[in-house]
Design a protein around this motif. Sequence first.
Motif, short mmCIF file in Angstrom:
data_model
loop_
_atom_site.label_atom_id
_atom_site.label_comp_id
_atom_site.label_asym_id
_atom_site.label_seq_id
_atom_site.Cartn_x
_atom_site.Cartn_y
_atom_site.Cartn_z
N ARG A 1 4.84 -6.59 -41.52
CA ARG A 1 6.16 -7.55 -41.00
C ARG A 1 6.30 -7.23 -39.47
O ARG A 1 6.89 -8.00 -38.94
CB ARG A 1 7.34 -6.99 -42.13
CG ARG A 1 7.06 -7.51 -43.32
CD ARG A 1 8.44 -7.65 -44.14
NE ARG A 1 8.00 -7.97 -45.31
CZ ARG A 1 8.99 -8.55 -46.34
NH1 ARG A 1 10.20 -8.66 -45.64
NH2 ARG A 1 8.75 -8.97 -47.55
N ALA A 2 6.33 -5.83 -39.27
CA ALA A 2 6.46 -5.56 -37.76
C ALA A 2 5.66 -6.43 -36.87
O ALA A 2 5.99 -7.02 -35.80
CB ALA A 2 6.08 -3.99 -37.56
N ILE A 3 4.25 -6.56 -37.15
CA ILE A 3 3.27 -7.33 -36.34
C ILE A 3 3.84 -8.82 -36.11
O ILE A 3 3.74 -9.25 -35.43
CB ILE A 3 1.91 -6.94 -36.84
CG1 ILE A 3 1.45 -5.65 -36.77
CG2 ILE A 3 0.97 -8.22 -36.26
CD1 ILE A 3 0.11 -5.66 -37.52
N ASP A 4 4.02 -9.17 -37.44
CA ASP A 4 4.57 -10.68 -37.39
C ASP A 4 5.87 -11.07 -36.57
O ASP A 4 5.85 -12.02 -35.75
CB ASP A 4 4.97 -11.25 -38.81
CG ASP A 4 3.40 -11.34 -39.66
OD1 ASP A 4 2.62 -11.30 -39.14
OD2 ASP A 4 3.61 -11.24 -40.92
N MET A 5 6.79 -9.99 -36.84
CA MET A 5 8.07 -10.21 -35.86
C MET A 5 7.96 -10.09 -34.32
O MET A 5 8.35 -10.80 -33.88
CB MET A 5 9.11 -9.03 -36.44
CG MET A 5 10.37 -9.27 -35.81
SD MET A 5 11.52 -7.86 -36.85
CE MET A 5 13.12 -8.31 -35.64
N ALA A 6 7.06 -8.99 -34.18
CA ALA A 6 6.47 -8.65 -32.67
C ALA A 6 6.06 -9.93 -32.14
O ALA A 6 6.47 -10.34 -31.06
CB ALA A 6 5.71 -7.59 -32.62
N ARG A 7 5.00 -10.57 -32.83
CA ARG A 7 4.42 -11.73 -32.37
C ARG A 7 5.32 -13.03 -32.30
O ARG A 7 5.47 -13.84 -31.26
CB ARG A 7 3.35 -12.28 -33.21
CG ARG A 7 2.48 -13.47 -32.91
CD ARG A 7 1.38 -13.58 -33.90
NE ARG A 7 1.95 -13.71 -35.26
CZ ARG A 7 1.14 -14.16 -36.28
NH1 ARG A 7 -0.06 -13.85 -36.28
NH2 ARG A 7 1.73 -14.33 -37.34
N ARG A 8 6.22 -13.21 -33.10
CA ARG A 8 7.45 -14.38 -33.04
C ARG A 8 8.26 -14.03 -31.63
O ARG A 8 8.49 -14.97 -31.19
CB ARG A 8 8.18 -14.23 -34.24
CG ARG A 8 7.51 -14.89 -35.63
CD ARG A 8 8.43 -15.44 -36.66
NE ARG A 8 9.32 -14.27 -36.84
CZ ARG A 8 8.97 -13.50 -37.97
NH1 ARG A 8 7.84 -13.26 -38.45
NH2 ARG A 8 10.00 -12.48 -38.15
N ASN A 9 8.60 -12.75 -31.77
CA ASN A 9 9.46 -12.54 -30.39
C ASN A 9 9.11 -12.40 -29.13
O ASN A 9 9.62 -13.00 -28.25
CB ASN A 9 10.06 -10.82 -30.75
CG ASN A 9 11.25 -10.96 -31.45
OD1 ASN A 9 11.22 -11.43 -32.79
ND2 ASN A 9 12.53 -10.51 -31.10
N GLN A 10 7.55 -12.23 -29.01
CA GLN A 10 6.98 -12.51 -27.89
C GLN A 10 6.77 -13.84 -27.45
O GLN A 10 6.81 -14.17 -26.17
CB GLN A 10 5.49 -11.81 -27.90
CG GLN A 10 4.67 -11.84 -26.76
CD GLN A 10 5.32 -10.90 -25.66
OE1 GLN A 10 5.81 -9.98 -26.14
NE2 GLN A 10 5.03 -10.98 -24.60
#
Length: 211
Positions: A101-110
């Motif tokens: 979930r952290a990886i998915d969220m980081a990718r969206r925010n980037q």
Amino acid sequence: SVDLKDAIAKSQETGGNAIQIYHHRQAEHKAQARRKRWEKRISEGNFRIVYQPIIQLHGDSQPKYEMLFRMMRREILPEQFLGVAESTGVIERIDMEMARRAIDMARRNQKSGKPLTLFLNVSTKTLECDLYSDWLLDRLSKNHVPKGTLAFVIKEEDVPRFPKEIKRFVDMVKELGQSVVLKQSSAASCSNSMKFMREVKADYLKVNRLF
């Protein structure tokens, strides 16, 4: 013994202050059943993630949050279910789901132009698990997570206990441009904290709240 661990885990699961009696032959069966129940809860999304802001005192203005795993029922305290998760071997699954979930969220925010840093706790059991490190390496490489986006929190007391496992994990995290956090075990361990920070090349120190 298996019976003792099983009894402790069951008592934690029911909130403590209870007497649990198990026969040796039943222990393994009950442990497997409990593991399946927890895995089902995780697969069904019967949990929530709390994002606790980390206040910046100076320097970098990029938002930082610590991700915390919580059960959907608010009356179940972390110390209740995390102990059970450790004893049943489900904690590795929790750590993996949190990282996903952290990886998915980081990718969206980037992509939206709002980079952030997420702090993830890594359990002792997970550090011993090669599967987690291999999975994380694959996910981070494929998703091209920007450097400094994820910070993995390891416990100070684990450093001397699992030096090889921690070195392998830290080397992998650093190679991918991510950060390492050392979680101080107690306010009295300041000198040890500095020593272990240098040893694992930690980027941050999570100071004990009683410091």
